[in-house]
Design a protein around this motif. Structure first.
Motif, short mmCIF file in Angstrom:
data_model
loop_
_atom_site.label_atom_id
_atom_site.label_comp_id
_atom_site.label_asym_id
_atom_site.label_seq_id
_atom_site.Cartn_x
_atom_site.Cartn_y
_atom_site.Cartn_z
N UNK A 160 0.83 -1.21 0.00
CA UNK A 160 0.00 0.00 0.00
C UNK A 160 0.86 1.25 0.00
N UNK A 161 1.92 1.25 0.80
CA UNK A 161 2.80 2.42 0.85
C UNK A 161 3.49 2.68 -0.47
N UNK A 162 3.78 1.62 -1.22
CA UNK A 162 4.47 1.79 -2.50
C UNK A 162 3.62 2.55 -3.51
N UNK A 163 2.30 2.59 -3.32
CA UNK A 163 1.41 3.29 -4.24
C UNK A 163 1.06 4.70 -3.75
N UNK A 164 1.73 5.17 -2.68
CA UNK A 164 1.50 6.52 -2.17
C UNK A 164 2.61 7.45 -2.65
N UNK A 165 2.35 8.71 -2.61
CA UNK A 165 3.41 9.69 -2.86
C UNK A 165 4.32 9.76 -1.64
N UNK A 166 5.48 10.36 -1.82
CA UNK A 166 6.42 10.44 -0.71
C UNK A 166 5.85 11.25 0.46
N UNK A 167 5.07 12.26 0.14
CA UNK A 167 4.48 13.07 1.20
C UNK A 167 3.48 12.27 2.01
N UNK A 168 2.61 11.52 1.33
CA UNK A 168 1.62 10.71 2.04
C UNK A 168 2.27 9.54 2.77
N UNK A 169 3.34 8.98 2.19
CA UNK A 169 4.00 7.84 2.83
C UNK A 169 4.71 8.25 4.11
N UNK A 170 5.10 9.52 4.22
CA UNK A 170 5.85 9.98 5.39
C UNK A 170 4.96 10.51 6.50
N UNK A 171 3.64 10.53 6.31
CA UNK A 171 2.75 11.07 7.34
C UNK A 171 2.70 10.15 8.55
N UNK A 172 2.50 10.74 9.71
CA UNK A 172 2.39 9.99 10.96
C UNK A 172 1.28 10.62 11.80
N UNK A 173 0.17 9.89 12.04
CA UNK A 173 -0.09 8.49 11.67
C UNK A 173 -0.29 8.33 10.17
N UNK A 174 -0.15 7.11 9.66
CA UNK A 174 -0.25 6.89 8.21
C UNK A 174 -1.65 7.19 7.69
N UNK A 175 -1.68 7.62 6.45
CA UNK A 175 -2.93 7.95 5.80
C UNK A 175 -3.39 6.78 4.93
N UNK A 176 -4.50 6.14 5.36
CA UNK A 176 -4.99 4.99 4.61
C UNK A 176 -5.75 5.41 3.36
N UNK A 177 -6.36 6.58 3.38
CA UNK A 177 -7.17 7.01 2.24
C UNK A 177 -6.45 7.93 1.29
N UNK A 178 -5.11 7.95 1.34
CA UNK A 178 -4.35 8.84 0.46
C UNK A 178 -4.49 8.39 -0.99
N UNK A 179 -4.30 9.35 -1.88
CA UNK A 179 -4.40 9.05 -3.31
C UNK A 179 -3.29 8.09 -3.73
N UNK A 180 -3.63 7.20 -4.65
CA UNK A 180 -2.68 6.21 -5.14
C UNK A 180 -1.96 6.72 -6.38
N UNK A 181 -0.71 6.37 -6.49
CA UNK A 181 0.11 6.81 -7.62
C UNK A 181 1.17 5.77 -7.92
N UNK A 182 1.69 5.80 -9.12
CA UNK A 182 2.75 4.88 -9.56
C UNK A 182 4.11 5.58 -9.61
N UNK A 183 4.22 6.73 -8.96
CA UNK A 183 5.48 7.49 -9.03
C UNK A 183 6.64 6.70 -8.43
N UNK A 184 6.40 5.95 -7.36
CA UNK A 184 7.47 5.16 -6.74
C UNK A 184 8.03 4.12 -7.69
N UNK A 185 7.15 3.48 -8.46
CA UNK A 185 7.60 2.46 -9.41
C UNK A 185 8.29 3.12 -10.61
N UNK A 186 7.79 4.27 -11.03
CA UNK A 186 8.45 4.96 -12.15
C UNK A 186 9.86 5.37 -11.77
N UNK A 187 10.03 5.89 -10.56
CA UNK A 187 11.36 6.30 -10.13
C UNK A 187 12.27 5.08 -9.93
#
Length: 283
Positions: A38-65
């Protein structure tokens, strides 16, 4: 209520309880993988939130990079190196372990238990203790940053446990079948390839899968003995942890991609793995 009905109900409750415990244990082991995916499909900003955001928008930026879309290094050479080192070393281990296990089980040598203990004792040496001598040898031999050095190392590291496993598997092969083949004129290579291997196929598959996983996940030797040419996938993964920070989404995407070959191999061979690991458990 009869005593038979009481015992039946007790066994049912016991089985249901064990099943519930097994499901809970499976969920506990699966949660980190699901969280990583799930974290791999989040943006870096959403992945770094504490507590984690379960409803954050999904993206493929991590895989592209990870695959170099942002101008970074391509992971394909490292993935190919890991595949070559893991597959070739696993094949070499099987070619050496099957005849050795045959000699220790079907045609046992004297004090074969001592031989098995010697094989297993080679795994008791801490890996770090052998790192410096191997590094000096590789340096003097001009084999640093060479994928074939890793193949030799992975073969030698996995061979003792493979012989130990294969001995227990081949011990279940009926001796009468082998003797019948020898009476018909079959030589040892034919016996191993056409008689022993088909019967012990689940055990061979289980051994091959475990050796493949060990080789694919090995990091210490690959980190010290390789540089750019022979860099493996685990070493490539550590490159995402830099002084600039930990890019969590990208690391999770890379970890998931690098884990896929092992997960795919385990899923494809799961029936053989279960049969092989349970071979000989029930007489």
């Amino acid at each position: 209520m009869s005593s038979t009905a009481v015992r039946t109900r007790g066994r049912f409750r016991g089985g249901a309880g064990l099943g519930l415990v097994a499901w809970l244990a499976g969920i506990v082991f699966f949660l980190p993988i699901a969280w990583m995916a799930l974290t791999s499909f989040h943006s870096e900003t959403d992945a770094a939130t504490n507590p984690p955001s379960f409803g954050a928008a999904l993206t493929l930026d991590g895989y592209r990079e990870f695959f170099g879309a942002g101008g970074g290094a391509s992971p394909w050479p490292a993935l190919i190196n890991s595949a070559v080192a893991s597959v070739v070393s696993t094949l070499l281990v099987l070619l050496l372990a099957v005849p050795a296990a045959y000699a220790l089980s079907i045609r046992p040598v004297r004090k074969w238990t001592d031989v098995l203990f010697f094989f297993l004792s080679t795994k008791m040496l801490p890996v770090v203790a052998g790192l410096l001598p191997i590094y000096l040898f590789a340096k003097n031999a001009g084999m640093l940053d060479n994928i074939w050095l890793l193949v030799v190392l992975y073969t030698s590291m996995n061979l003792p446990i493979a012989v130990w496993m294969m001995q227990s598997f081949l011990a279940e092969v009926p001796v009468a079948v082998i003797e019948a083949a020898r009476v018909d004129g079959a030589r040892l290579p034919t016996v191993l390839a056409r008689v022993v291997a088909p019967i012990a196929l689940p055990g061979i598959a289980a051994t091959a899968l475990i050796c493949f996983i060990f080789s694919w996940n090995e990091l210490l030797f690959a980190r010290v003995l390789t540089g750019v040419v022979a860099e493996t996938a685990p070493v490539f993964l550590t490159g995402f942890i830099t002084s600039q920070g930990l890019f969590l989404a990208k690391v999770c995407a890379a970890s998931l991609v690098i884990s896929l070959p092992v997960l795919a191999a385990g899923f494809a061979a799961q029936d053989k793995l279960v049969q092989g690991l349970s071979l000989g458990a029930v007489k």
